[in-house]
Design a protein around this motif. Structure first.
Motif, PDB file in Angstrom:
ATOM      1  N   TYR A 158     -26.316 -47.683  76.344  1.00  0.00           N
ATOM      2  CA  TYR A 158     -27.542 -46.948  75.896  1.00  0.00           C
ATOM      3  C   TYR A 158     -27.708 -45.763  76.676  1.00  0.00           C
ATOM      4  CZ  TYR A 158     -29.757 -48.029  80.524  1.00  0.00           C
ATOM      5  OH  TYR A 158     -29.851 -48.168  81.805  1.00  0.00           O
ATOM      6  N   ASP A 159     -28.239 -44.848  75.954  1.00  0.00           N
ATOM      7  CA  ASP A 159     -28.733 -43.187  76.533  1.00  0.00           C
ATOM      8  C   ASP A 159     -29.670 -43.220  77.624  1.00  0.00           C
ATOM      9  OD1 ASP A 159     -29.046 -40.717  77.025  1.00  0.00           O
ATOM     10  OD2 ASP A 159     -29.330 -39.988  74.716  1.00  0.00           O
TER      11      ASP A 159
ATOM     12  N   CYS B 256     -32.938 -40.610  77.152  1.00  0.00           N
ATOM     13  CA  CYS B 256     -33.606 -40.703  76.326  1.00  0.00           C
ATOM     14  C   CYS B 256     -34.932 -41.435  76.786  1.00  0.00           C
ATOM     15  CB  CYS B 256     -33.092 -41.327  74.910  1.00  0.00           C
ATOM     16  SG  CYS B 256     -34.360 -41.671  73.763  1.00  0.00           S
TER      17      CYS B 256
ATOM     18  N   CYS C  40     -35.350 -44.841  74.705  1.00  0.00           N
ATOM     19  CA  CYS C  40     -34.116 -45.735  74.652  1.00  0.00           C
ATOM     20  C   CYS C  40     -34.379 -46.470  76.311  1.00  0.00           C
ATOM     21  CB  CYS C  40     -32.879 -45.153  74.825  1.00  0.00           C
ATOM     22  SG  CYS C  40     -32.743 -44.120  73.219  1.00  0.00           S
ATOM     23  N   SER C  41     -34.665 -45.766  77.079  1.00  0.00           N
ATOM     24  CA  SER C  41     -34.758 -46.242  78.454  1.00  0.00           C
ATOM     25  C   SER C  41     -35.964 -47.301  78.754  1.00  0.00           C
ATOM     26  CB  SER C  41     -35.224 -45.086  79.545  1.00  0.00           C
ATOM     27  OG  SER C  41     -33.954 -44.316  79.642  1.00  0.00           O
TER      28      SER C  41
ATOM     29  N   GLU D 224     -37.310 -48.885  76.136  1.00  0.00           N
ATOM     30  CA  GLU D 224     -36.918 -50.390  75.469  1.00  0.00           C
ATOM     31  C   GLU D 224     -35.967 -51.152  76.212  1.00  0.00           C
ATOM     32  OE1 GLU D 224     -35.053 -51.644  70.876  1.00  0.00           O
ATOM     33  OE2 GLU D 224     -35.134 -49.512  71.546  1.00  0.00           O
TER      34      GLU D 224
ATOM     35  N   ASP E 110     -25.873 -47.397  81.326  1.00  0.00           N
ATOM     36  CA  ASP E 110     -26.439 -45.945  81.090  1.00  0.00           C
ATOM     37  C   ASP E 110     -25.321 -45.070  80.832  1.00  0.00           C
ATOM     38  OD1 ASP E 110     -27.717 -43.470  80.877  1.00  0.00           O
ATOM     39  OD2 ASP E 110     -28.843 -44.036  82.630  1.00  0.00           O
TER      40      ASP E 110
ATOM     41  N   ARG F 119     -24.006 -42.246  73.216  1.00  0.00           N
ATOM     42  CA  ARG F 119     -25.389 -41.704  73.427  1.00  0.00           C
ATOM     43  C   ARG F 119     -26.004 -41.417  72.301  1.00  0.00           C
ATOM     44  NH1 ARG F 119     -25.626 -36.773  77.391  1.00  0.00           N
ATOM     45  NH2 ARG F 119     -27.794 -37.388  77.277  1.00  0.00           N
TER      46      ARG F 119
ATOM     47  N   PHE G   3     -26.894 -46.795  69.253  1.00  0.00           N
ATOM     48  CA  PHE G   3     -26.709 -48.019  70.135  1.00  0.00           C
ATOM     49  C   PHE G   3     -25.521 -48.724  69.963  1.00  0.00           C
ATOM     50  CE2 PHE G   3     -28.304 -52.473  70.829  1.00  0.00           C
ATOM     51  CZ  PHE G   3     -28.600 -52.265  72.067  1.00  0.00           C
TER      52      PHE G   3
ATOM     53  N   TYR H 209     -32.487 -47.914  60.916  1.00  0.00           N
ATOM     54  CA  TYR H 209     -32.010 -47.526  62.108  1.00  0.00           C
ATOM     55  C   TYR H 209     -31.874 -46.080  61.981  1.00  0.00           C
ATOM     56  CZ  TYR H 209     -29.584 -47.051  66.485  1.00  0.00           C
ATOM     57  OH  TYR H 209     -28.845 -46.453  67.579  1.00  0.00           O
TER      58      TYR H 209
ATOM     59  N   ARG I  53     -35.680 -39.768  66.317  1.00  0.00           N
ATOM     60  CA  ARG I  53     -35.538 -39.856  67.548  1.00  0.00           C
ATOM     61  C   ARG I  53     -35.883 -38.379  68.412  1.00  0.00           C
ATOM     62  NH1 ARG I  53     -30.986 -42.088  71.726  1.00  0.00           N
ATOM     63  NH2 ARG I  53     -30.068 -40.241  71.499  1.00  0.00           N
TER      64      ARG I  53
ATOM     65  N   ALA J  89     -31.154 -36.299  74.668  1.00  0.00           N
ATOM     66  CA  ALA J  89     -31.686 -37.231  73.438  1.00  0.00           C
ATOM     67  C   ALA J  89     -32.612 -36.664  72.775  1.00  0.00           C
ATOM     68  CB  ALA J  89     -32.421 -38.509  74.125  1.00  0.00           C
TER      69      ALA J  89
END
Length: 138
Positions: free
Chosen positions: A11-12, A15, A18-19, A21, A38, A58, A61, A107, A114, A132
């Motif tokens: 995951y990025d 972002c 993203c973090s 989630e 990460d 990045r 997902f 998605y 995003r 991101a």
């Protein structure tokens, strides 16, 4: 001795969406069997296996299962949800006939917005928004 990871999640972390989630998944029952990586930091390798580059990880997902198979986008989330008892209902729903195609379309649409959502998230929480927050290269 801890059991081997059922999945590796890429995951990025730069972002903020993203973090946030990923933190939710990390707090979920069953997350101890998932290895969260990460890929945003300077120390992250450029190659995350024979079939995944850091920039791709990045931008979208990705998860890798114990057998080395890679899934991305909506299917990656479905694989992750299957590993977390509190999220299995969503994996079941997402696996119904036709749903993976619809989930992937949603998605892909999310990926286009995003950067804008990440900037809004940053404004409200004051979290840093790095790469991101740029538009994707797609």
């Amino acid at each position: 001795m801890t059991p081997p990871a059922a999945l590796t999640v890429y995951y990025d972390g730069a972002c903020p969406l993203c973090s946030a989630e990923i933190r939710t998944y990390q707090r979920s029952r069953g997350s101890e069997r998932i290895h969260f990586v990460d890929v945003s930091g300077d120390g992250a390798p450029d190659t995350l296996g024979p079939d995944l580059e850091r920039e791709a990880a990045r931008a979208r997902f990705h998860v890798r299962d114990e057998e080395g198979r890679l899934a991305s986008g909506a299917m990656g989330f479905i694989w992750l949800w299957r590993q977390l008892p509190g999220w299995k209902w969503l994996a079941t729903l997402g696996s119904l006939p036709g749903m993976p195609i619809l989930a992937e379309a949603a998605y892909r649409r999310f990926l286009t917005v995003r950067p804008h959502l990440a900037k809004l998230f940053t404004r409200f929480l004051g979290a840093p928004c790095e790469a991101a927050c740029r538009s994707p290269k797609t």
